[in-house]
Each structure stands twice: as C-alpha cells, then as structure tokens.
Design a protein around this motif. Structure first.
Motif, PDB file in Angstrom:
ATOM      1  N   SER A   1      37.489  23.922  83.896  1.00  0.00           N
ATOM      2  CA  SER A   1      37.593  23.058  85.072  1.00  0.00           C
ATOM      3  C   SER A   1      36.373  22.157  85.149  1.00  0.00           C
ATOM      4  CB  SER A   1      37.697  23.891  86.349  1.00  0.00           C
ATOM      5  OG  SER A   1      38.869  24.667  86.342  1.00  0.00           O
ATOM      6  N   ASN A   2      36.611  20.875  85.315  1.00  0.00           N
ATOM      7  CA  ASN A   2      35.516  19.923  85.430  1.00  0.00           C
ATOM      8  C   ASN A   2      35.349  19.491  86.884  1.00  0.00           C
ATOM      9  OD1 ASN A   2      35.034  19.845  82.637  1.00  0.00           O
ATOM     10  ND2 ASN A   2      36.694  18.367  82.353  1.00  0.00           N
ATOM     11  N   THR A   3      34.126  19.309  87.276  1.00  0.00           N
ATOM     12  CA  THR A   3      33.864  18.775  88.610  1.00  0.00           C
ATOM     13  C   THR A   3      32.793  17.705  88.504  1.00  0.00           C
ATOM     14  OG1 THR A   3      33.158  19.291  90.863  1.00  0.00           O
ATOM     15  CG2 THR A   3      32.186  20.598  89.104  1.00  0.00           C
ATOM     16  N   ASN A   4      33.038  16.598  89.129  1.00  0.00           N
ATOM     17  CA  ASN A   4      32.103  15.488  89.064  1.00  0.00           C
ATOM     18  C   ASN A   4      31.124  15.548  90.239  1.00  0.00           C
ATOM     19  OD1 ASN A   4      31.027  12.992  88.147  1.00  0.00           O
ATOM     20  ND2 ASN A   4      32.153  11.941  89.762  1.00  0.00           N
ATOM     21  N   THR A   5      29.895  15.177  89.980  1.00  0.00           N
ATOM     22  CA  THR A   5      28.910  15.137  91.063  1.00  0.00           C
ATOM     23  C   THR A   5      28.627  13.687  91.436  1.00  0.00           C
ATOM     24  OG1 THR A   5      27.104  15.207  89.439  1.00  0.00           O
ATOM     25  CG2 THR A   5      27.769  17.287  90.453  1.00  0.00           C
TER      26      THR A   5
ATOM     27  N   TRP B   1      28.912  17.894  95.256  1.00  0.00           N
ATOM     28  CA  TRP B   1      29.847  18.420  94.269  1.00  0.00           C
ATOM     29  C   TRP B   1      31.281  18.244  94.736  1.00  0.00           C
ATOM     30  CZ3 TRP B   1      28.547  20.769  89.552  1.00  0.00           C
ATOM     31  CH2 TRP B   1      27.184  20.956  89.346  1.00  0.00           C
ATOM     32  N   ASP B   2      32.135  17.778  93.815  1.00  0.00           N
ATOM     33  CA  ASP B   2      33.555  17.721  94.105  1.00  0.00           C
ATOM     34  C   ASP B   2      34.127  19.133  94.130  1.00  0.00           C
ATOM     35  OD1 ASP B   2      33.561  15.011  94.268  1.00  0.00           O
ATOM     36  OD2 ASP B   2      34.364  14.658  92.248  1.00  0.00           O
ATOM     37  N   SER B   3      35.225  19.299  94.846  1.00  0.00           N
ATOM     38  CA  SER B   3      35.876  20.603  94.881  1.00  0.00           C
ATOM     39  C   SER B   3      36.667  20.832  93.590  1.00  0.00           C
ATOM     40  CB  SER B   3      36.820  20.692  96.090  1.00  0.00           C
ATOM     41  OG  SER B   3      37.834  19.707  95.999  1.00  0.00           O
ATOM     42  N   VAL B   4      36.955  22.092  93.296  1.00  0.00           N
ATOM     43  CA  VAL B   4      37.772  22.446  92.131  1.00  0.00           C
ATOM     44  C   VAL B   4      38.967  23.248  92.618  1.00  0.00           C
ATOM     45  CG1 VAL B   4      35.843  22.444  90.516  1.00  0.00           C
ATOM     46  CG2 VAL B   4      36.415  24.543  91.738  1.00  0.00           C
TER      47      VAL B   4
END
Length: 280
Positions: free
Chosen positions: A68-72, A51-54
């Motif tokens: 908030s979107n986070t890309n995996t 998981w990317d950080s936010v």
C-alpha cells in the motif's frame, strides 16, 4: 554609575510573567487546534507533514499482499511577530498604588491572546465547504447538526469544536429555549442549560464556543467554524519576550512585549465554515 531601570530590568520580570499567564489562559484557539512548538534557529516557516489515508484490502490465503502506498503532502506555518508596546513614566510608576508592570503585563497578555485567536479564527473561511445559511440568514441548530454530520461523513470521529460570534449564537439559543413562543418550555436539556448558564455547551457532540473575535464584516455577517483539532495549526516560538529601555529625556521606561506566532489550515476538509448573519 547609579542604579537605573536600564541595568535592573529584571525588576520587570513580573510583567512578562503576568503577560505570559494571561496570554495562555485567555487564548481560546490554543485549546482547540493543534499546537506546535517552533524551535529556535530553524527558520520562520514550519512544514507540517500530512499523511494520506490508506485502505485495508481483502487477502487471499497463501497469496502475497500488495504494498500500500501513501503520499505525503505538507502544510506551511509562517511565523511572524505580534506584540504590545508600553511607555511607563516615572510619575506613573511612583504614584500608582498597584504594581504598574504587573497590571500592564496582564493587559498585554490578554491583548496577545486576542490577536492569536482572531488570526486563527480568520482561517475559517478557508475550509473546503460552508454549511451555514449564508450571508444575511440566521444560524440555526440544524446548521451545527449538518456540520457535525458532514465531518463524520468524512470518517472523522471527533472531538469537534465550533466557534461562532455571540450574535450568530443568539438565534441558536433562541431556538433551543423556544423564547419566541409564550409558555413553551426549553426544547432540550441544552436549552435548559442556555437559560440557566447562558452558554450553549455541547450540541450533537460538538463543543460550542462563542467569541467576539470571530470577525463581523461590513454587512453584519460573520464566518464561524466547526472543525476537528487537526484542521488548524498554531505555532509559537518560545514564550513571550520583553525588552526594557530607559528613556531618560522622557523620564520613562519603554517596554516591548513580543510573541512569535503563526497559524495555517492543515486539512481544509477537517472543518466546515458557518457563514451567517451576525446582527440582532
């Protein structure tokens, strides 16, 4: 039908027990990286989601917050076999004072542990940056401090581990103990510990380990690593397994001890390489 080792292979259970204990107890890498248990019948490639950080946002009273979107992404760990093969002759089995199976089990377990460690440590060169002095130059305490600062600047808080070849560690110890100067005391408590116990211990919050399984290349250089546990992943399917087969024509019993393991870099920015000279 007479009793033979081929139908009484349970008698070799002490071999696999000794091998498994030796492998688990002697592997350094398994204690320092993220370990995954690979289920049976799920393929030979494990996909680890990352998981990317936010970032938190400043909110205005009475105003809706933005989603908030986070890309995996993912890292793949490919499993493969490693193992040790033995052939125990009847003469050896019946002549030895000690338990041959148990002794070979312990030896095999240590060999598998070394193979696991060497495979994991070979990944240090795949970290995103190298803070070592470079080929042909000696590693110093400053490089360990720089590596720790680099990881902390990436918002990592530890724990941090460092694994280097003993010949890389020599100059670091020499610095800490001021052994190159006459009548000069050790520069720190770490230096005192080096003089009394012989190992580096903790430097700047980094637990430092020495391992001869950090490979030395043909130019007498080695690539150590300083990393967070999430930098590297090690996977293993089940436990050590063994198979015993009677070889009547050889008056012997074949023993094959196998482990299914894999390793991969999970996050290359969670570790730094330490390339340095590895000669005295």
């Amino acid at each position: 039908m007479s009793n033979t080792t081929s139908i009484n292979s349970e008698l070799f259970a002490n071999l696999v027990t000794e091998a498994q204990m030796a492998a688990y107890e002697n592997s350094v890498a398994r204690q320092l990286v993220t370990v995954f248990d690979a289920p049976v019948n799920t393929g030979k490639v494990l996909q680890v989601p990352l998981w990317d950080s936010v970032s938190a946002a400043s909110l205005t009273e009475g105003t809706a917050a933005s989603a908030s979107n986070t890309n995996t992404t993912s890292a793949s760990i490919t499993l493969a076999e490693i193992g040790v093969y033995h052939q125990i002759t009847d003469m050896l089995r019946d002549s030895a004072y000690s338990d041959v199976a148990a002794q070979l089990g312990a030896s095999s377990g240590r060999a598998i542990a070394e193979k696991i460690d060497s495979n994991v440590f070979s990944l240090f060169s795949s970290f995103s940056s190298d803070v070592g002095p470079g080929a042909g130059s000696e590693l110093t305490v400053d490089h360990i401090l720089k590596g720790a600062a680099t990881l902390r600047s990436r918002k990592l808080t530890g724990p941090f581990f460092c694994v280097i070849n003993p010949l890389q560690a020599y100059n670091v110890k020499k610095q800490l103990t001021a052994s190159g100067s006459s009548n000069v005391p050790a520069l720190s408590q770490v230096g005192n510990d080096v003089l009394s116990a012989g190992y580096l211990g903790t430097v700047a919050g980094v637990q430092v380990y020495e391992s001869a399984l950090v490979a030395i290349d043909g130019s007498d250089d080695a690539v150590g690593g300083l990393f967070h546990p999430m930098a590297l992943g090690h996977a293993m399917r089940g436990t050590l397994t063994y198979e015993a087969t009677r070889q009547a024509q050889n008056r012997a019993t074949d023993l094959m001890i196998t482990a299914i393991v894999g390793q991969a870099v999970l996050r290359s920015t969670y570790g730094v390489a330490l390339t340095a000279d590895a000669s005295l």
